[in-house]
Design a protein around this motif. Structure first.
Motif, mmCIF file in Angstrom:
data_model
loop_
_atom_site.group_PDB
_atom_site.id
_atom_site.type_symbol
_atom_site.label_atom_id
_atom_site.label_comp_id
_atom_site.label_asym_id
_atom_site.label_seq_id
_atom_site.Cartn_x
_atom_site.Cartn_y
_atom_site.Cartn_z
ATOM 1 N N SER A 6 0.824 -1.216 0.000
ATOM 2 C CA SER A 6 0.000 0.000 0.000
ATOM 3 C C SER A 6 0.859 1.268 0.000
ATOM 4 O O SER A 6 0.331 2.374 -0.043
ATOM 5 C CB SER A 6 -0.920 0.011 1.218
ATOM 6 N N TRP A 7 2.177 1.115 0.052
ATOM 7 C CA TRP A 7 3.045 2.297 0.059
ATOM 8 C C TRP A 7 3.195 2.856 -1.340
ATOM 9 O O TRP A 7 3.369 2.125 -2.304
ATOM 10 C CB TRP A 7 4.435 1.939 0.592
ATOM 11 N N ARG A 8 3.124 4.160 -1.447
ATOM 12 C CA ARG A 8 3.412 4.801 -2.721
ATOM 13 C C ARG A 8 4.736 5.526 -2.543
ATOM 14 O O ARG A 8 4.843 6.465 -1.754
ATOM 15 C CB ARG A 8 2.321 5.796 -3.097
ATOM 16 N N VAL A 9 5.748 5.053 -3.246
ATOM 17 C CA VAL A 9 7.078 5.620 -3.107
ATOM 18 C C VAL A 9 7.224 6.781 -4.079
ATOM 19 O O VAL A 9 6.957 6.638 -5.272
ATOM 20 C CB VAL A 9 8.167 4.561 -3.365
ATOM 21 N N ILE A 10 7.588 7.930 -3.559
ATOM 22 C CA ILE A 10 7.727 9.133 -4.380
ATOM 23 C C ILE A 10 9.181 9.591 -4.354
ATOM 24 O O ILE A 10 9.792 9.676 -3.285
ATOM 25 C CB ILE A 10 6.780 10.235 -3.863
ATOM 26 N N ASP A 11 9.725 9.849 -5.526
ATOM 27 C CA ASP A 11 11.102 10.316 -5.633
ATOM 28 C C ASP A 11 11.180 11.751 -5.097
ATOM 29 O O ASP A 11 10.786 12.692 -5.776
ATOM 30 C CB ASP A 11 11.541 10.233 -7.095
ATOM 31 N N ALA A 12 11.720 11.873 -3.903
ATOM 32 C CA ALA A 12 11.718 13.163 -3.208
ATOM 33 C C ALA A 12 12.825 14.106 -3.671
ATOM 34 O O ALA A 12 12.956 15.206 -3.138
ATOM 35 C CB ALA A 12 11.819 12.944 -1.695
ATOM 36 N N SER A 13 13.586 13.684 -4.689
ATOM 37 C CA SER A 13 14.627 14.578 -5.211
ATOM 38 C C SER A 13 14.066 15.507 -6.295
ATOM 39 O O SER A 13 14.760 16.397 -6.791
ATOM 40 C CB SER A 13 15.800 13.765 -5.772
ATOM 41 N N GLN A 14 12.796 15.311 -6.650
ATOM 42 C CA GLN A 14 12.158 16.198 -7.635
ATOM 43 C C GLN A 14 11.877 17.564 -7.002
ATOM 44 O O GLN A 14 12.057 17.748 -5.799
ATOM 45 C CB GLN A 14 10.832 15.589 -8.103
ATOM 46 N N SER A 15 11.377 18.492 -7.805
ATOM 47 C CA SER A 15 11.063 19.814 -7.259
ATOM 48 C C SER A 15 9.860 19.718 -6.331
ATOM 49 O O SER A 15 9.037 18.799 -6.448
ATOM 50 C CB SER A 15 10.756 20.800 -8.395
ATOM 51 N N ILE A 16 9.765 20.667 -5.410
ATOM 52 C CA ILE A 16 8.643 20.713 -4.468
ATOM 53 C C ILE A 16 7.319 20.690 -5.221
ATOM 54 O O ILE A 16 6.390 19.963 -4.856
ATOM 55 C CB ILE A 16 8.758 21.968 -3.567
ATOM 56 N N GLU A 17 7.221 21.442 -6.308
ATOM 57 C CA GLU A 17 5.973 21.542 -7.067
ATOM 58 C C GLU A 17 5.629 20.238 -7.774
ATOM 59 O O GLU A 17 4.467 19.833 -7.803
ATOM 60 C CB GLU A 17 6.048 22.694 -8.084
ATOM 61 N N ASP A 18 6.632 19.573 -8.359
ATOM 62 C CA ASP A 18 6.370 18.305 -9.056
ATOM 63 C C ASP A 18 5.894 17.236 -8.083
ATOM 64 O O ASP A 18 4.976 16.463 -8.383
ATOM 65 C CB ASP A 18 7.632 17.824 -9.794
ATOM 66 N N ILE A 19 6.534 17.181 -6.933
ATOM 67 C CA ILE A 19 6.130 16.195 -5.920
ATOM 68 C C ILE A 19 4.695 16.481 -5.479
ATOM 69 O O ILE A 19 3.853 15.580 -5.415
ATOM 70 C CB ILE A 19 7.080 16.246 -4.702
ATOM 71 N N GLN A 20 4.402 17.748 -5.210
ATOM 72 C CA GLN A 20 3.075 18.131 -4.741
ATOM 73 C C GLN A 20 2.005 17.748 -5.763
ATOM 74 O O GLN A 20 0.926 17.279 -5.398
ATOM 75 C CB GLN A 20 3.030 19.634 -4.444
ATOM 76 N N GLN A 21 2.308 17.947 -7.033
ATOM 77 C CA GLN A 21 1.360 17.600 -8.089
ATOM 78 C C GLN A 21 0.991 16.120 -8.043
ATOM 79 O O GLN A 21 -0.181 15.749 -8.097
ATOM 80 C CB GLN A 21 1.954 17.989 -9.456
ATOM 81 N N GLN A 22 2.024 15.271 -7.909
ATOM 82 C CA GLN A 22 1.776 13.823 -7.845
ATOM 83 C C GLN A 22 0.983 13.460 -6.597
ATOM 84 O O GLN A 22 0.087 12.618 -6.629
ATOM 85 C CB GLN A 22 3.114 13.068 -7.872
ATOM 86 N N LEU A 23 1.325 14.094 -5.485
ATOM 87 C CA LEU A 23 0.634 13.812 -4.222
ATOM 88 C C LEU A 23 -0.837 14.189 -4.307
ATOM 89 O O LEU A 23 -1.716 13.473 -3.806
ATOM 90 C CB LEU A 23 1.302 14.565 -3.076
ATOM 91 N N ARG A 24 -1.122 15.333 -4.933
ATOM 92 C CA ARG A 24 -2.511 15.786 -5.050
ATOM 93 C C ARG A 24 -3.342 14.790 -5.826
ATOM 94 O O ARG A 24 -4.473 14.485 -5.448
ATOM 95 C CB ARG A 24 -2.567 17.162 -5.729
ATOM 96 N N GLU A 25 -2.792 14.270 -6.915
ATOM 97 C CA GLU A 25 -3.526 13.301 -7.731
ATOM 98 C C GLU A 25 -3.808 12.035 -6.938
ATOM 99 O O GLU A 25 -4.927 11.515 -6.932
ATOM 100 C CB GLU A 25 -2.739 12.975 -9.005
ATOM 101 N N GLN A 26 -2.777 11.542 -6.264
ATOM 102 C CA GLN A 26 -2.947 10.289 -5.516
ATOM 103 C C GLN A 26 -3.874 10.494 -4.324
ATOM 104 O O GLN A 26 -4.698 9.636 -4.021
ATOM 105 C CB GLN A 26 -1.582 9.789 -5.046
ATOM 106 N N ALA A 27 -3.729 11.630 -3.640
ATOM 107 C CA ALA A 27 -4.563 11.888 -2.458
ATOM 108 C C ALA A 27 -6.029 12.028 -2.864
ATOM 109 O O ALA A 27 -6.923 11.541 -2.169
ATOM 110 C CB ALA A 27 -4.089 13.137 -1.727
ATOM 111 N N ALA A 28 -6.280 12.675 -4.003
ATOM 112 C CA ALA A 28 -7.662 12.877 -4.452
ATOM 113 C C ALA A 28 -8.367 11.537 -4.623
ATOM 114 O O ALA A 28 -9.539 11.391 -4.253
ATOM 115 C CB ALA A 28 -7.678 13.659 -5.767
ATOM 116 N N ALA A 29 -7.656 10.554 -5.148
ATOM 117 C CA ALA A 29 -8.252 9.232 -5.350
ATOM 118 C C ALA A 29 -8.577 8.563 -4.016
ATOM 119 O O ALA A 29 -9.636 7.945 -3.858
ATOM 120 C CB ALA A 29 -7.304 8.350 -6.172
ATOM 121 N N VAL A 30 -7.681 8.708 -3.056
ATOM 122 C CA VAL A 30 -7.898 8.095 -1.733
ATOM 123 C C VAL A 30 -9.063 8.778 -1.019
ATOM 124 O O VAL A 30 -9.933 8.121 -0.446
ATOM 125 C CB VAL A 30 -6.612 8.179 -0.870
#
Ligand code: ADP
Ligand code: FDM
Ligand code: MG
Length: 216
Positions: free
Chosen positions: A176-200
């Motif tokens: 159930s873990w979603r691994v996110i590459d935290a070396s990306q920019s703050i904005e790119d990471i946030q974008q991915q998180l928003r999409e995944q969080a919206a589904a949850v």
């Protein structure tokens, strides 16, 4: 008898080593959810505001020394003392975005390699706590973290220890873990998180999603 779908808030946990960007991303995600009209709150563990949390804070800031096993149980107790409120919020429809949870508890104590405090021992006091609907693991190497200006002053903020913590997280991460590459920019990471969080959030809002328990 058929059960009524029970809409509720989502329980979203952020994990990862120090300086991976957890606190930055949690804050941004909660503000985004709230702006989108989702009832959401930012939580963190340890919660340093309770009596137990104040003991933990003294330990982390090296004002107090506490036995490794005893402090591990304090971190767990700090989650248990918030359990009822956490469940109440979820059932009332509030989504909780939580900066660290029991996975940090296990990883940081097990990383000490102390006799008797293996991963199974470390997991046992958290057994039965509410389980998150999603764990976002912000993945960053110790070298990349160090490039963010080095570690702070608290007890565990040392490169060698952080390496061992990362190994423990690695050994624990489930499907159930979603691994996110935290070396990306703050904005790119946030974008991915928003999409995944919206589904949850949508899944929990639809109902029929029971709140599971650790370590299921
Ligand atoms: P954590 O809560 O995981 O320890 P923070 O969110 O406090 O991490 O971020 C640690 C430091 O790194 C802060 O100075 C923050 O501004 C910076 N930072 C956070 N995310 C990024 C990123 N994606 N790229 C570069 N620096 C970042
Ligand atoms: N930590 C956090 C633990 O050792 N056990 C736990 O159960 C939890 C939740 O506390 F070093 C450690 C991890 C970190 C410190 O730091 C908390 P932040 O900056 O408040 O996340
Ligand atoms: Mg933080």
């Amino acid at each position: 008898a058929s059960t009524q779908p029970q809409p509720r808030g989502a329980f979203i946990v952020f994990e990862g080593a120090d300086r991976a960007g957890k606190s930055t991303q949690c804050q941004m995600l909660v503000e985004h959810l709230q702006a989108a009209g989702v009832a959401a709150e930012l939580w963190r563990f340890p919660d340093r505001t309770t009596a137990i949390g104040k003991m933990i804070n003294s330990y982390l800031t090296s004002q107090a020394d506490i036995d490794d096993a005893a402090v591990h149980l304090l971190f767990s107790a700090n989650r248990w003392e918030k359990r009822e409120e956490l469940l109440r919020k979820l059932r009332a429809g509030t989504t909780l975005v939580v900066d660290r949870y029991a996975y940090s508890g296990v990883a940081f104590t097990a990383a000490k390699g102390a006799p008797g405090l293996d991963r199974a021992w470390c997991m046992s006091p958290d057994e039965g706590l509410p389980a998150p609907d999603a764990v976002f693991f912000l993945s960053l190497t110790v070298e990349q973290a160090a490039a963010r200006g080095g570690y702070g002053e608290e007890r565990y903020e040392k490169a060698d220890f952080q390496r061992k913590v990362l190994e423990q997280f690695q050994a624990m991460r489930g499907s159930s873990w979603r691994v996110i590459d935290a070396s990306q920019s703050i904005e790119d990471i946030q974008q991915q998180l928003r999409e995944q969080a919206a589904a949850v959030v949508a899944r929990c809002q639809r109902g029929g999603e029971p709140i599971k328990q650790l370590w299921g």
